[in-house]
Design a protein around this motif. Structure first.
Motif, mmCIF file in Angstrom:
data_model
loop_
_atom_site.group_PDB
_atom_site.id
_atom_site.type_symbol
_atom_site.label_atom_id
_atom_site.label_comp_id
_atom_site.label_asym_id
_atom_site.label_seq_id
_atom_site.Cartn_x
_atom_site.Cartn_y
_atom_site.Cartn_z
ATOM 1 N N VAL A 123 0.089 -73.814 25.812
ATOM 2 C CA VAL A 123 0.379 -72.879 24.728
ATOM 3 C C VAL A 123 -0.841 -72.698 23.817
ATOM 4 C CG1 VAL A 123 1.239 -74.510 22.976
ATOM 5 C CG2 VAL A 123 2.219 -72.204 23.117
ATOM 6 N N TRP A 124 -1.783 -73.642 23.882
ATOM 7 C CA TRP A 124 -2.980 -73.560 23.044
ATOM 8 C C TRP A 124 -4.104 -72.750 23.688
ATOM 9 C CZ3 TRP A 124 -1.647 -75.277 18.466
ATOM 10 C CH2 TRP A 124 -0.744 -76.333 18.339
ATOM 11 N N ASN A 125 -3.882 -72.229 24.871
ATOM 12 C CA ASN A 125 -4.985 -71.627 25.631
ATOM 13 C C ASN A 125 -5.684 -70.482 24.901
ATOM 14 O OD1 ASN A 125 -4.617 -73.420 27.697
ATOM 15 N ND2 ASN A 125 -3.737 -71.959 29.146
ATOM 16 N N ASP A 126 -4.921 -69.681 24.151
ATOM 17 C CA ASP A 126 -5.545 -68.555 23.444
ATOM 18 C C ASP A 126 -6.218 -68.988 22.149
ATOM 19 O OD1 ASP A 126 -4.813 -66.743 25.391
ATOM 20 O OD2 ASP A 126 -2.959 -66.148 24.391
ATOM 21 N N LEU A 127 -5.847 -70.152 21.635
ATOM 22 C CA LEU A 127 -6.486 -70.668 20.426
ATOM 23 C C LEU A 127 -7.785 -71.392 20.747
ATOM 24 C CD1 LEU A 127 -6.247 -71.225 17.329
ATOM 25 C CD2 LEU A 127 -5.072 -73.363 17.944
ATOM 26 N N LEU A 128 -7.821 -72.097 21.869
ATOM 27 C CA LEU A 128 -8.968 -72.950 22.192
ATOM 28 C C LEU A 128 -10.318 -72.229 22.126
ATOM 29 C CD1 LEU A 128 -7.427 -75.048 25.106
ATOM 30 C CD2 LEU A 128 -8.189 -75.933 22.894
ATOM 31 N N PRO A 129 -10.465 -71.041 22.733
ATOM 32 C CA PRO A 129 -11.792 -70.410 22.685
ATOM 33 C C PRO A 129 -12.192 -69.914 21.304
ATOM 34 C CG PRO A 129 -10.196 -68.990 23.783
ATOM 35 C CD PRO A 129 -9.528 -70.305 23.578
ATOM 36 N N ARG A 130 -11.245 -69.917 20.364
ATOM 37 C CA ARG A 130 -11.539 -69.464 19.005
ATOM 38 C C ARG A 130 -11.913 -70.611 18.072
ATOM 39 N NH1 ARG A 130 -7.788 -65.867 21.163
ATOM 40 N NH2 ARG A 130 -8.142 -63.674 20.598
ATOM 41 N N LEU A 131 -11.847 -71.831 18.571
ATOM 42 C CA LEU A 131 -12.210 -72.997 17.776
ATOM 43 C C LEU A 131 -13.710 -73.273 17.890
ATOM 44 C CD1 LEU A 131 -9.237 -75.357 18.728
ATOM 45 C CD2 LEU A 131 -9.489 -73.999 16.631
ATOM 46 N N ASP A 132 -14.230 -74.029 16.946
ATOM 47 C CA ASP A 132 -15.643 -74.394 16.937
ATOM 48 C C ASP A 132 -15.992 -75.088 18.257
ATOM 49 O OD1 ASP A 132 -18.155 -75.494 16.502
ATOM 50 O OD2 ASP A 132 -17.672 -76.284 14.514
ATOM 51 N N PRO A 133 -16.959 -74.558 19.018
ATOM 52 C CA PRO A 133 -17.299 -75.170 20.313
ATOM 53 C C PRO A 133 -17.909 -76.557 20.184
ATOM 54 C CG PRO A 133 -18.842 -73.420 19.765
ATOM 55 C CD PRO A 133 -17.739 -73.338 18.764
ATOM 56 N N ALA A 134 -18.289 -76.955 18.969
ATOM 57 C CA ALA A 134 -18.847 -78.292 18.781
ATOM 58 C C ALA A 134 -17.760 -79.359 18.703
ATOM 59 C CB ALA A 134 -19.693 -78.330 17.509
ATOM 60 N N LEU A 135 -16.513 -78.942 18.613
ATOM 61 C CA LEU A 135 -15.401 -79.888 18.542
ATOM 62 C C LEU A 135 -15.055 -80.433 19.923
ATOM 63 C CD1 LEU A 135 -12.928 -77.923 16.238
ATOM 64 C CD2 LEU A 135 -13.967 -80.121 15.658
ATOM 65 N N ARG A 136 -14.641 -81.689 19.963
ATOM 66 C CA ARG A 136 -13.947 -82.216 21.138
ATOM 67 C C ARG A 136 -12.459 -82.007 20.878
ATOM 68 N NH1 ARG A 136 -12.850 -88.332 23.371
ATOM 69 N NH2 ARG A 136 -12.374 -88.641 21.171
ATOM 70 N N VAL A 137 -11.796 -81.255 21.747
ATOM 71 C CA VAL A 137 -10.383 -80.921 21.547
ATOM 72 C C VAL A 137 -9.567 -81.562 22.661
ATOM 73 C CG1 VAL A 137 -8.685 -79.090 21.240
ATOM 74 C CG2 VAL A 137 -11.044 -78.733 20.480
ATOM 75 N N ILE A 138 -8.528 -82.271 22.269
ATOM 76 C CA ILE A 138 -7.659 -82.973 23.214
ATOM 77 C C ILE A 138 -6.282 -82.328 23.199
ATOM 78 C CG2 ILE A 138 -6.526 -85.169 23.741
ATOM 79 C CD1 ILE A 138 -8.922 -86.557 22.381
ATOM 80 N N THR A 139 -5.790 -81.981 24.371
ATOM 81 C CA THR A 139 -4.429 -81.480 24.513
ATOM 82 C C THR A 139 -3.663 -82.393 25.470
ATOM 83 O OG1 THR A 139 -5.051 -79.973 26.314
ATOM 84 C CG2 THR A 139 -5.116 -79.089 24.078
ATOM 85 N N TYR A 140 -2.345 -82.390 25.338
ATOM 86 C CA TYR A 140 -1.523 -83.225 26.216
ATOM 87 C C TYR A 140 -0.116 -82.665 26.281
ATOM 88 C CZ TYR A 140 1.012 -85.518 22.339
ATOM 89 O OH TYR A 140 1.821 -85.787 21.264
ATOM 90 N N ASP A 141 0.654 -83.119 27.256
ATOM 91 C CA ASP A 141 2.052 -82.713 27.403
ATOM 92 C C ASP A 141 2.954 -83.818 26.866
ATOM 93 O OD1 ASP A 141 1.338 -80.328 28.620
ATOM 94 O OD2 ASP A 141 1.574 -81.102 30.658
ATOM 95 N N GLN A 142 3.859 -83.439 25.967
ATOM 96 C CA GLN A 142 4.818 -84.410 25.460
ATOM 97 C C GLN A 142 5.850 -84.738 26.536
ATOM 98 O OE1 GLN A 142 5.754 -84.871 21.372
ATOM 99 N NE2 GLN A 142 5.405 -82.684 20.970
ATOM 100 N N ALA A 143 6.530 -85.857 26.348
ATOM 101 C CA ALA A 143 7.533 -86.305 27.316
ATOM 102 C C ALA A 143 8.565 -85.214 27.564
ATOM 103 C CB ALA A 143 8.222 -87.563 26.813
ATOM 104 N N GLY A 144 8.882 -85.007 28.845
ATOM 105 C CA GLY A 144 9.869 -84.012 29.226
ATOM 106 C C GLY A 144 9.310 -82.613 29.360
#
Length: 272
Positions: free
Chosen positions: A40-61
């Motif tokens: 769900v974050w895919n459209d937000l990710l390229p708009r964030l500062d590229p110098a950031l390390r960004v971690i995504t994950y799937d919650q249980a279920g």
């Protein structure tokens, strides 16, 4: 159902994905909400500062998270999801990371930050609510009969309920394509898991946790959200020790999906 592999790490079980430079000075952890997964974050990710390390994950279920992890009794309230997040933060050796959480993921983030406060430096919460049910002067947006109706309809025909719920959550102004996208995401979750998570959310009351959170918090709220009234966002701003409420010129409950540029712009100064 098989038991989770005790030798696998939390990062492996939750299908952690790391975006951006591994040696970045700042780390951002994104916690998705109900009916979605880390994509769900895919459209937000390229708009964030590229110098950031960004971690995504799937919650249980949800998503590609190890299905054996979802033992129902563990997730009858939000604490099970928060314990998962705390374990994940320790596994990743996070220190002073910035947490961005959406909807129930926002409150999971609050509870996890209370459990492992040193892992996070600040939190940005999108469409967050500590309680959905009205209670005296507190207006959560739902009455008891509203919640009972949600349970009845979702249990009788989960797929049909998802098709009805999705456009209301997305917001009329955001068009049918995004509503259909969200409906597909909802229906990708097995109904028994989705109903357990839904119950955990709608029965939650974490108002007492808010004054305990000493981290700086940015609250992002759309102008019209059918599930989290503006009064709830103001309640959170009033009861969190260090909170700023920012209204987005958008509608619906998923602005990171429907208005990612606005969300990125609102987050930018907070992430510096």
């Amino acid at each position: 159902m098989p038991l989770p592999d005790p030798t696998s790490s939390p990062a492996a079980r939750h299908r952690v994905t790391v975006h951006g430079p591994a040696d970045a000075a700042r780390t951002l952890l994104l916690v998705h909400g109900f009916g979605t997964d880390q994509t769900v974050w895919n459209d937000l990710l390229p708009r964030l500062d590229p110098a950031l390390r960004v971690i995504t994950y799937d919650q249980a279920g949800c998503g590609q998270c190890d299905p054996s992890l979802f033992v129902q009794h563990r997730y009858l309230n939000l604490h099970g999801f928060a314990h998962d997040l705390a374990a994940l933060a320790r596994d990743l050796d996070l220190r002073d990371a910035i947490l961005v959480g959406h909807s129930f993921g926002a409150m999971v983030g609050v509870l996890a930050a209370l459990e492992v406060p040193d892992c996070f430096s600040r939190l940005a919460l999108i469409g967050a609510s500590p309680r959905y049910l009205d209670d005296g002067d507190y207006r959560g947006g739902f009455q008891e009969e509203d919640i009972e109706q949600v349970y009845r309809v979702a249990m009788a025909n989960y797929s049909g309920w998802a098709d009805t719920f999705a456009p209301v959550a997305v917001g009329d102004a955001n068009g049918p394509d995004l509503a259909e996208h969200f409906a597909r995401s909802l229906k990708a979750i097995p109904p028994e898991r989705a109903l357990t998570i839904l119950c955990a959310i709608l029965q939650s009351d974490h108002r007492q946790a808010l004054p305990k959170l000493n981290h700086p918090v940015l609250l992002l709220q759309t102008q019209r959200d059918s599930f989290v009234p503006l009064a709830v966002a103001q309640y959170m701003a009033d009861h969190l020790p260090q909170a700023e409420l920012r209204l987005l010129d958008a509608q619906g409950h998923l602005p990171h999906l429907t208005s990612p540029a606005q969300v990125a712009d609102a987050l930018h100064p907070f992430l510096q």
